[in-house]
Design a protein around this motif. Structure first.
Motif, PDB file in Angstrom:
ATOM      1  N   ARG A   1       0.829  -1.197   0.000  1.00  0.00           N
ATOM      2  CA  ARG A   1       0.000   0.000   0.000  1.00  0.00           C
ATOM      3  C   ARG A   1       0.864   1.247   0.000  1.00  0.00           C
ATOM      4  O   ARG A   1       1.854   1.333   0.734  1.00  0.00           O
ATOM      5  CB  ARG A   1      -0.911  -0.002   1.221  1.00  0.00           C
ATOM      6  CG  ARG A   1      -1.984   1.079   1.170  1.00  0.00           C
ATOM      7  CD  ARG A   1      -3.064   0.829   2.193  1.00  0.00           C
ATOM      8  NE  ARG A   1      -4.212   1.691   1.972  1.00  0.00           N
ATOM      9  CZ  ARG A   1      -5.323   1.617   2.665  1.00  0.00           C
ATOM     10  NH1 ARG A   1      -5.448   0.704   3.616  1.00  0.00           N
ATOM     11  NH2 ARG A   1      -6.323   2.432   2.418  1.00  0.00           N
TER      12      ARG A   1
ATOM     13  N   TYR B   1       1.066   5.707  -0.134  1.00  0.00           N
ATOM     14  CA  TYR B   1       0.395   6.855   0.466  1.00  0.00           C
ATOM     15  C   TYR B   1       0.866   8.162  -0.176  1.00  0.00           C
ATOM     16  O   TYR B   1       1.867   8.218  -0.895  1.00  0.00           O
ATOM     17  CB  TYR B   1       0.673   6.911   1.971  1.00  0.00           C
ATOM     18  CG  TYR B   1       0.155   5.728   2.746  1.00  0.00           C
ATOM     19  CD1 TYR B   1      -1.063   5.785   3.419  1.00  0.00           C
ATOM     20  CD2 TYR B   1       0.883   4.535   2.802  1.00  0.00           C
ATOM     21  CE1 TYR B   1      -1.546   4.699   4.133  1.00  0.00           C
ATOM     22  CE2 TYR B   1       0.407   3.438   3.508  1.00  0.00           C
ATOM     23  CZ  TYR B   1      -0.808   3.531   4.165  1.00  0.00           C
ATOM     24  OH  TYR B   1      -1.277   2.445   4.868  1.00  0.00           O
TER      25      TYR B   1
ATOM     26  N   LYS C   1      -8.504  10.979  -5.473  1.00  0.00           N
ATOM     27  CA  LYS C   1      -8.565   9.529  -5.268  1.00  0.00           C
ATOM     28  C   LYS C   1      -9.856   8.951  -5.834  1.00  0.00           C
ATOM     29  O   LYS C   1      -9.844   7.989  -6.619  1.00  0.00           O
ATOM     30  CB  LYS C   1      -8.444   9.215  -3.774  1.00  0.00           C
ATOM     31  CG  LYS C   1      -8.667   7.753  -3.416  1.00  0.00           C
ATOM     32  CD  LYS C   1      -8.626   7.566  -1.893  1.00  0.00           C
ATOM     33  CE  LYS C   1      -8.988   6.145  -1.493  1.00  0.00           C
ATOM     34  NZ  LYS C   1      -8.993   5.976  -0.023  1.00  0.00           N
TER      35      LYS C   1
ATOM     36  N   GLU D   1      -4.024   8.303   3.251  1.00  0.00           N
ATOM     37  CA  GLU D   1      -4.448   7.187   2.420  1.00  0.00           C
ATOM     38  C   GLU D   1      -4.835   7.688   1.031  1.00  0.00           C
ATOM     39  O   GLU D   1      -5.436   8.751   0.885  1.00  0.00           O
ATOM     40  CB  GLU D   1      -5.638   6.470   3.065  1.00  0.00           C
ATOM     41  CG  GLU D   1      -5.299   5.804   4.382  1.00  0.00           C
ATOM     42  CD  GLU D   1      -6.516   5.151   5.030  1.00  0.00           C
ATOM     43  OE1 GLU D   1      -7.624   5.293   4.465  1.00  0.00           O
ATOM     44  OE2 GLU D   1      -6.349   4.524   6.077  1.00  0.00           O
ATOM     45  N   SER D   2      -4.480   6.895   0.002  1.00  0.00           N
ATOM     46  CA  SER D   2      -4.764   7.337  -1.351  1.00  0.00           C
ATOM     47  C   SER D   2      -4.990   6.145  -2.260  1.00  0.00           C
ATOM     48  O   SER D   2      -5.379   5.073  -1.794  1.00  0.00           O
ATOM     49  CB  SER D   2      -3.621   8.241  -1.862  1.00  0.00           C
ATOM     50  OG  SER D   2      -3.992   8.882  -3.057  1.00  0.00           O
ATOM     51  N   TYR D   3      -4.695   6.285  -3.551  1.00  0.00           N
ATOM     52  CA  TYR D   3      -5.124   5.359  -4.594  1.00  0.00           C
ATOM     53  C   TYR D   3      -3.923   4.864  -5.391  1.00  0.00           C
ATOM     54  O   TYR D   3      -3.057   5.654  -5.767  1.00  0.00           O
ATOM     55  CB  TYR D   3      -6.118   6.094  -5.499  1.00  0.00           C
ATOM     56  CG  TYR D   3      -6.509   5.408  -6.779  1.00  0.00           C
ATOM     57  CD1 TYR D   3      -7.282   4.257  -6.778  1.00  0.00           C
ATOM     58  CD2 TYR D   3      -6.122   5.939  -8.008  1.00  0.00           C
ATOM     59  CE1 TYR D   3      -7.648   3.637  -7.965  1.00  0.00           C
ATOM     60  CE2 TYR D   3      -6.499   5.332  -9.199  1.00  0.00           C
ATOM     61  CZ  TYR D   3      -7.264   4.188  -9.175  1.00  0.00           C
ATOM     62  OH  TYR D   3      -7.632   3.589 -10.341  1.00  0.00           O
TER      63      TYR D   3
ATOM     64  N   SER E   1      -0.123   6.055  -5.680  1.00  0.00           N
ATOM     65  CA  SER E   1      -0.211   7.344  -5.001  1.00  0.00           C
ATOM     66  C   SER E   1       1.067   8.145  -5.224  1.00  0.00           C
ATOM     67  O   SER E   1       1.534   8.263  -6.355  1.00  0.00           O
ATOM     68  CB  SER E   1      -0.496   7.127  -3.519  1.00  0.00           C
ATOM     69  OG  SER E   1      -0.786   8.343  -2.882  1.00  0.00           O
TER      70      SER E   1
ATOM     71  N   THR F   1       5.402   4.670   1.733  1.00  0.00           N
ATOM     72  CA  THR F   1       4.904   3.440   2.341  1.00  0.00           C
ATOM     73  C   THR F   1       4.911   3.576   3.859  1.00  0.00           C
ATOM     74  O   THR F   1       5.522   4.495   4.408  1.00  0.00           O
ATOM     75  CB  THR F   1       5.747   2.222   1.928  1.00  0.00           C
ATOM     76  OG1 THR F   1       7.122   2.450   2.299  1.00  0.00           O
ATOM     77  CG2 THR F   1       5.654   1.975   0.435  1.00  0.00           C
TER      78      THR F   1
ATOM     79  N   SER G   1       3.459   4.792  11.769  1.00  0.00           N
ATOM     80  CA  SER G   1       2.031   4.556  11.735  1.00  0.00           C
ATOM     81  C   SER G   1       1.233   5.664  12.434  1.00  0.00           C
ATOM     82  O   SER G   1       0.107   5.942  12.071  1.00  0.00           O
ATOM     83  CB  SER G   1       1.699   3.204  12.388  1.00  0.00           C
ATOM     84  OG  SER G   1       2.164   3.173  13.727  1.00  0.00           O
TER      85      SER G   1
ATOM     86  N   VAL H   1      -0.242   8.731  10.123  1.00  0.00           N
ATOM     87  CA  VAL H   1      -1.176   8.479   9.037  1.00  0.00           C
ATOM     88  C   VAL H   1      -2.518   9.120   9.359  1.00  0.00           C
ATOM     89  O   VAL H   1      -3.023   9.006  10.480  1.00  0.00           O
ATOM     90  CB  VAL H   1      -1.372   6.968   8.823  1.00  0.00           C
ATOM     91  CG1 VAL H   1      -2.391   6.720   7.708  1.00  0.00           C
ATOM     92  CG2 VAL H   1      -0.044   6.315   8.483  1.00  0.00           C
TER      93      VAL H   1
ATOM     94  N   CYS I   1      -6.604   9.959   7.596  1.00  0.00           N
ATOM     95  CA  CYS I   1      -7.550   9.478   6.581  1.00  0.00           C
ATOM     96  C   CYS I   1      -7.508  10.387   5.368  1.00  0.00           C
ATOM     97  O   CYS I   1      -7.150  11.550   5.458  1.00  0.00           O
ATOM     98  CB  CYS I   1      -8.971   9.426   7.158  1.00  0.00           C
ATOM     99  SG  CYS I   1      -9.156   8.228   8.476  1.00  0.00           S
ATOM    100  N   SER I   2      -7.891   9.834   4.227  1.00  0.00           N
ATOM    101  CA  SER I   2      -7.979  10.625   3.014  1.00  0.00           C
ATOM    102  C   SER I   2      -8.964  11.773   3.209  1.00  0.00           C
ATOM    103  O   SER I   2      -9.951  11.660   3.918  1.00  0.00           O
ATOM    104  CB  SER I   2      -8.434   9.747   1.848  1.00  0.00           C
ATOM    105  OG  SER I   2      -8.684  10.524   0.704  1.00  0.00           O
TER     106      SER I   2
END
Length: 386
Positions: A3, A5, A69, A363-365, A368, A372, A378, A381, A383-384
């Motif tokens: 994933r 970011y 996104k 968070e993205s698509y 991104s 990472t 952590s 981080v 939210c989008s």
């Protein structure tokens, strides 16, 4: 797939004001007035109505980024459903698409005795002349204030050695070599023009280019760009850019940009959101429009001297993402370029190349912006913002 970011700075930094050729940061209107009102006045934004128009455009760009996104995923799904490709074969990378010179370079990099010196010999003798030896018709550009002034060097024909010396120091570690065969470039452009003329939705490549195509939305990532990066480009970058993530490039953003007479003509001085960039000239027929390179991002504009570099069809220019550069205006025709911003999460996780700070992840698509999740980050981080 791991994933990836975006850094939170994406929603406030590096907003390009096309009318004034200026990148800005926007946190609040009061901050923006303090930081940029005098600069904007010097560039012609003198009335309050003009300033309000700038603020409106900034808010529209921030909203576009916040919704990126969701909108990108929607476009990709619609394209997959309704678009019928003209040349299906161009979506799947084949070695027959690639220039023999590039394949020879990759073969050297895969050998047990691969060295930078050996690769440089291939770049010089088989992959076209190295930039150090390519300036018989060199023009010099000098950056002053917020503008780029083109100055002809009248001594080019009489003192080539001086030109070679100047280019070497002005544009270090910029490499030019054939990437694709001409037949593939022609097929790819036909496919891009076919898509451009279709009713399928299209997203803007970035804030500086108004005309172009995001290749992940068109379906090129998995079977073309990713193997190109992993199998053919990373062996080169591991030798040439080992100090800035070249050996651990693990994501990318790929897009094509288009320059035409009644559309975008040029690209202002900038740096890329990448550790390493590949820029390939695909065609078609055009005149002028060479690239120019200055110093690294950290070098003040007042101390920067730029060098113009010829960019031939089928050839790629490989350079560090933080190396400042731009594109001069074309004077006729249409030009398509393939741009691949290659990212190394190992590098950018420590310091975001756009804001120069430790990234706050959002968070993205898809790939991104290539960040990472490290175990110790952590807590950073969010939210989008969509």
């Amino acid at each position: 797939m791991e994933r990836f970011y975006t850094c939170n700075c994406y929603f406030r930094d590096n907003i390009f004001l096309e009318e004034y050729k200026l990148h800005v940061r926007f946190v609040s209107e009061s901050q923006f007035r303090d930081d940029y009102q005098n600069i904007l006045r010097s560039l012609g934004c003198v009335s309050e109505s003009q300033f309000r128009d700038v603020i409106g455009k900034i808010h529209a760009e921030i909203e576009r980024r916040q919704n990126y996104k969701l909108k990108s995923a929607e476009r990709a799904a619609t394209i997959k459903e309704i678009y019928k490709p003209l040349h299906q074969h161009v979506y799947h990378l084949q070695e027959s698409f690639l220039a023999p010179e590039l394949l020879q370079m990759v073969k050297h990099c895969a050998s047990t005795d691969a060295t930078v010196e050996g690769l440089m010999k291939l770049i010089q003798t088989e992959a076209g002349e190295l930039l150090l030896y390519s300036c018989s018709n060199l023009n010099r550009l000098t950056i002053k204030s917020w503008e780029i002034n083109h100055i002809n060097n009248n001594n080019n024909n009489n003192n080539n050695n001086k030109n070679l010396f100047t280019l070497y120091f002005a544009a270090p570690r910029v490499f030019r070599f054939p990437v694709f065969r001409k037949e593939f470039c022609n097929d790819l452009i036909e496919e891009l023009e076919h898509f451009e003329q279709s009713d399928a939705p299209k997203g803007r490549p970035n804030t500086m280019n108004n005309y172009g195509i995001l290749l992940n939305e068109l379906g090129f990532d998995e079977s073309f760009i990713t193997p190109l990066r992993e199998v053919y480009l990373r062996p080169l970058t591991a030798l040439l850019y080992s100090d800035c993530g070249g050996s651990c490039l693990d994501s990318h953003k790929a897009f094509v940009v288009k320059y035409a007479m009644r559309e975008d003509l040029e690209l202002c001085y900038h740096y890329d959101n990448a550790e390493v960039t590949l820029n390939v000239s695909l065609g078609k027929d055009f005149t002028e429009g060479n690239l120019f390179f200055g110093g690294m991002r950290q070098v003040p504009l007042s101390e920067t001297e730029c060098v113009e570099v010829e960019h031939h069809v089928t050839e790629g220019l490989l350079h560090r993402g933080q190396h400042m550069h731009g594109a001069l205006p074309i004077s006729s025709g249409t030009r398509w370029n393939l741009i691949i911003w290659m990212r190394a999460s190992r590098e950018r996780n420590k310091l975001c190349p756009m804001c120069g700070k430790r990234p706050t992840l959002v968070e993205s698509y898809g790939f991104s912006d290539g960040f990472t999740m490290d175990p110790d980050t952590s807590r950073n981080v969010s939210c989008s913002l969509t």
